[in-house]
Design a protein around this motif. Structure first.
Motif, short mmCIF file in Angstrom:
data_model
loop_
_atom_site.label_atom_id
_atom_site.label_comp_id
_atom_site.label_asym_id
_atom_site.label_seq_id
_atom_site.Cartn_x
_atom_site.Cartn_y
_atom_site.Cartn_z
N ALA A 201 -38.63 31.22 8.20
CA ALA A 201 -39.00 31.49 6.81
C ALA A 201 -37.78 31.86 5.98
O ALA A 201 -37.56 31.33 4.88
CB ALA A 201 -40.04 32.61 6.74
N GLY A 202 -36.96 32.78 6.49
CA GLY A 202 -35.79 33.22 5.73
C GLY A 202 -34.83 32.10 5.41
O GLY A 202 -34.34 31.97 4.28
N ASN A 203 -34.55 31.26 6.40
CA ASN A 203 -33.62 30.15 6.17
C ASN A 203 -34.19 29.10 5.23
O ASN A 203 -33.47 28.55 4.39
CB ASN A 203 -33.24 29.52 7.51
CG ASN A 203 -32.21 30.34 8.26
OD1 ASN A 203 -31.18 30.71 7.72
ND2 ASN A 203 -32.49 30.63 9.52
N PHE A 204 -35.48 28.82 5.33
CA PHE A 204 -36.10 27.86 4.42
C PHE A 204 -36.08 28.39 2.98
O PHE A 204 -35.82 27.65 2.03
CB PHE A 204 -37.53 27.55 4.84
CG PHE A 204 -37.64 26.50 5.92
CD1 PHE A 204 -36.61 25.62 6.18
CD2 PHE A 204 -38.80 26.39 6.68
CE1 PHE A 204 -36.72 24.65 7.18
CE2 PHE A 204 -38.93 25.42 7.67
CZ PHE A 204 -37.87 24.55 7.93
N ALA B 156 -32.68 27.99 1.65
CA ALA B 156 -32.41 26.58 1.38
C ALA B 156 -33.03 26.15 0.06
O ALA B 156 -32.41 25.43 -0.73
CB ALA B 156 -32.95 25.72 2.52
N ILE B 157 -34.27 26.57 -0.21
CA ILE B 157 -34.92 26.24 -1.48
C ILE B 157 -34.13 26.82 -2.65
O ILE B 157 -33.86 26.12 -3.64
CB ILE B 157 -36.37 26.77 -1.49
CG1 ILE B 157 -37.22 26.05 -0.44
CG2 ILE B 157 -37.00 26.60 -2.87
CD1 ILE B 157 -38.58 26.68 -0.21
N ALA B 158 -33.73 28.09 -2.53
CA ALA B 158 -32.98 28.73 -3.61
C ALA B 158 -31.64 28.04 -3.82
O ALA B 158 -31.21 27.82 -4.95
CB ALA B 158 -32.80 30.21 -3.31
N TRP C 292 -24.83 24.14 0.72
CA TRP C 292 -25.29 25.31 1.46
C TRP C 292 -26.77 25.17 1.82
O TRP C 292 -27.19 25.58 2.90
CB TRP C 292 -25.06 26.58 0.64
CG TRP C 292 -23.63 26.95 0.49
CD1 TRP C 292 -22.82 26.71 -0.59
CD2 TRP C 292 -22.83 27.63 1.46
NE1 TRP C 292 -21.55 27.19 -0.35
CE2 TRP C 292 -21.52 27.77 0.90
CE3 TRP C 292 -23.06 28.13 2.73
CZ2 TRP C 292 -20.48 28.39 1.57
CZ3 TRP C 292 -22.02 28.75 3.41
CH2 TRP C 292 -20.75 28.88 2.84
N GLY C 293 -27.52 24.59 0.92
CA GLY C 293 -28.94 24.44 1.17
C GLY C 293 -29.24 23.61 2.41
O GLY C 293 -30.15 23.93 3.17
N VAL C 294 -28.45 22.56 2.63
CA VAL C 294 -28.65 21.72 3.81
C VAL C 294 -28.41 22.51 5.09
O VAL C 294 -29.13 22.35 6.08
CB VAL C 294 -27.73 20.49 3.75
CG1 VAL C 294 -27.72 19.76 5.08
CG2 VAL C 294 -28.16 19.55 2.64
N LEU C 295 -27.42 23.41 5.07
CA LEU C 295 -27.14 24.22 6.25
C LEU C 295 -28.30 25.16 6.56
O LEU C 295 -28.72 25.31 7.72
CB LEU C 295 -25.85 25.02 6.05
CG LEU C 295 -24.57 24.22 5.79
CD1 LEU C 295 -23.36 25.15 5.73
CD2 LEU C 295 -24.36 23.15 6.86
N PHE C 296 -28.81 25.81 5.52
CA PHE C 296 -29.95 26.70 5.73
C PHE C 296 -31.19 25.91 6.15
O PHE C 296 -31.98 26.37 7.00
CB PHE C 296 -30.25 27.51 4.46
CG PHE C 296 -29.32 28.66 4.25
CD1 PHE C 296 -29.32 29.74 5.13
CD2 PHE C 296 -28.44 28.68 3.18
CE1 PHE C 296 -28.47 30.82 4.94
CE2 PHE C 296 -27.58 29.75 2.98
CZ PHE C 296 -27.59 30.82 3.86
N PHE C 297 -31.37 24.72 5.59
CA PHE C 297 -32.50 23.89 6.01
C PHE C 297 -32.39 23.55 7.49
O PHE C 297 -33.38 23.63 8.23
CB PHE C 297 -32.57 22.60 5.19
CG PHE C 297 -33.59 21.63 5.71
CD1 PHE C 297 -34.94 21.81 5.44
CD2 PHE C 297 -33.22 20.55 6.50
CE1 PHE C 297 -35.90 20.94 5.94
CE2 PHE C 297 -34.17 19.67 6.99
CZ PHE C 297 -35.51 19.86 6.72
N GLY C 298 -31.21 23.17 7.93
CA GLY C 298 -31.02 22.84 9.34
C GLY C 298 -31.32 24.01 10.25
O GLY C 298 -31.98 23.86 11.29
N LEU D 132 -40.56 21.73 1.14
CA LEU D 132 -40.00 22.16 -0.14
C LEU D 132 -38.49 22.34 -0.04
O LEU D 132 -37.74 21.99 -0.96
CB LEU D 132 -40.64 23.47 -0.57
CG LEU D 132 -41.89 23.41 -1.43
CD1 LEU D 132 -42.39 24.82 -1.74
CD2 LEU D 132 -41.64 22.66 -2.73
N ALA D 133 -38.03 22.91 1.08
CA ALA D 133 -36.59 23.10 1.26
C ALA D 133 -35.86 21.76 1.31
O ALA D 133 -34.77 21.61 0.75
CB ALA D 133 -36.34 23.89 2.55
N TYR D 134 -36.47 20.79 1.94
CA TYR D 134 -35.89 19.45 2.01
C TYR D 134 -35.85 18.81 0.62
O TYR D 134 -34.84 18.23 0.21
CB TYR D 134 -36.72 18.60 2.97
CG TYR D 134 -36.18 17.21 3.22
CD1 TYR D 134 -35.19 16.99 4.16
CD2 TYR D 134 -36.68 16.12 2.51
CE1 TYR D 134 -34.70 15.71 4.40
CE2 TYR D 134 -36.20 14.85 2.74
CZ TYR D 134 -35.21 14.65 3.69
OH TYR D 134 -34.73 13.37 3.91
#
Length: 324
Positions: free
Chosen positions: A145-148, A151-153, A162-168, A211-213
């Motif tokens: 949850a935290g990483n997604f 990533a959305i933010a 940075w978002g792609v890293l958190f999504f991964g 959503l993060a994607y």
């Protein structure tokens, strides 16, 4: 006041649902020209609830440290603590349209905080020795949850690298942990009734991940984003099938575990339709939006009802009587 000092970290889950509904209304305003003010009012309400919870949680650590430490050491409840820093990143989404610099600052604080907690908590679990009974969907919170959310933010604030890293980080933790949690649900003893609403968290990873994607990609949503959302629909149907089993206890704050997933289901569908998706998701977008609003109204009314009974907040800790 004693109850206010005992606010559990799980209450930050209410912020996820309220801000999630605000995001859904923002997207509905773009897609269907609904009143822009509704989404912003919901975001403001979520920000006020968040500020109150942050203040109360700080008070808990200052004035009820023993209770705070007991929560941090609990094998199940400790995972909710990761929501506290993650909601800072969530606030970045609410504030982003008004002040980009403040939003970036909140995202940085939230990202660093949730990442630190996730590494600390998950690193402890890697050492083994965990009781199977403590394995529940709540385990998704620190590392999925935290990483997604971050990533959305990140994508929304123009930081997709940075978002792609958190999504991964969120996606692969979800894929690995999903099988562990389903194994426990299939093979372990039934989850105790007070914890059963936490199964609602199962809905969140695929739809929040979708959503993060979307937040970190452009153009027509591809098969992967739509497939993740579809798996979320399957999870929703499974939860509906389990509703009689989950709802054997009266309404409690734990039912907010459904809120983030249900609102993300709506927002994801609206976002994909806004970006050109047609067909099944376009057909389901309106029902998903209606469901999110009905569910959130039910949660808010249920919370107010329990508050009026004095049974929504946790009881104050029983203090030992003073000696002679």
């Amino acid at each position: 006041m004693g109850s206010l000092k005992a606010i559990p970290a799980s209450f930050f889950g209410t912020v996820l649902g309220i801000i999630g509904l605000g995001g859904s209304w923002r997207m509905a305003g773009r897609l269907w020209q609904l009143p822009h003010a509704i989404g912003e009012a919901i975001m403001l309400f979520g920000a006020l609830v968040w500020a109150l919870l942050v203040a109360l949680y700080v008070v808990k650590w200052v004035w009820s440290r023993d209770r705070a430490l007991a929560e941090a050491r609990d094998a199940v409840q400790c995972c909710f603590i990761g929501l506290a820093p993650a909601t800072f990143a969530l606030m970045a989404l609410a504030i982003g349209p008004y002040h980009h610099g403040v939003a970036i600052g909140l995202w940085i604080v939230g990202s660093a905080g949730q990442l630190a907690f996730g590494l600390f908590r998950s690193g402890g679990m890697w050492r083994g020795g965990r009781d199977l009974a403590t394995v529940t969907p709540i385990l998704f919170l620190p590392t999925v949850a935290g990483n997604f959310i971050c990533a959305i933010a990140a994508g929304t604030l123009g930081q997709p690298s940075w978002g792609v890293l958190f999504f991964g980080a969120g996606f692969f933790n979800w894929v690995v942990m999903e099988s562990v949690i389903l194994f426990r649900l299939w093979m372990g003893a039934p989850i105790n009734e007070p914890l059963r609403p936490a199964v609602g968290i199962q809905l969140a990873p695929p739809v929040v991940g979708s959503l993060a994607y979307l937040a970190n990609t452009q153009g027509l949503p591809d098969l992967f984003a739509q497939a993740m959302w579809g798996y979320g629909v399957f999870q929703l149907l499974m939860l509906l099938r389990l509703a009689p089993w989950i709802t054997r206890q009266p309404f409690a704050a734990s039912y907010w575990a459904f809120s983030f997933g249900i609102t993300a289901l709506s927002t994801g569908a609206l976002h994909m339709v806004w970006r050109g998706t047609t067909g099944a998701i376009a057909v389901l977008a309106l029902p998903a939006f209606v469901l999110a609003n009905v569910a959130m109204i039910a949660l808010l009314l249920g919370s107010l009802w329990r508050l009026s009974q004095g049974r929504f907040l946790p009881p104050a800790p029983v203090m030992p009587a003073p000696g002679p």
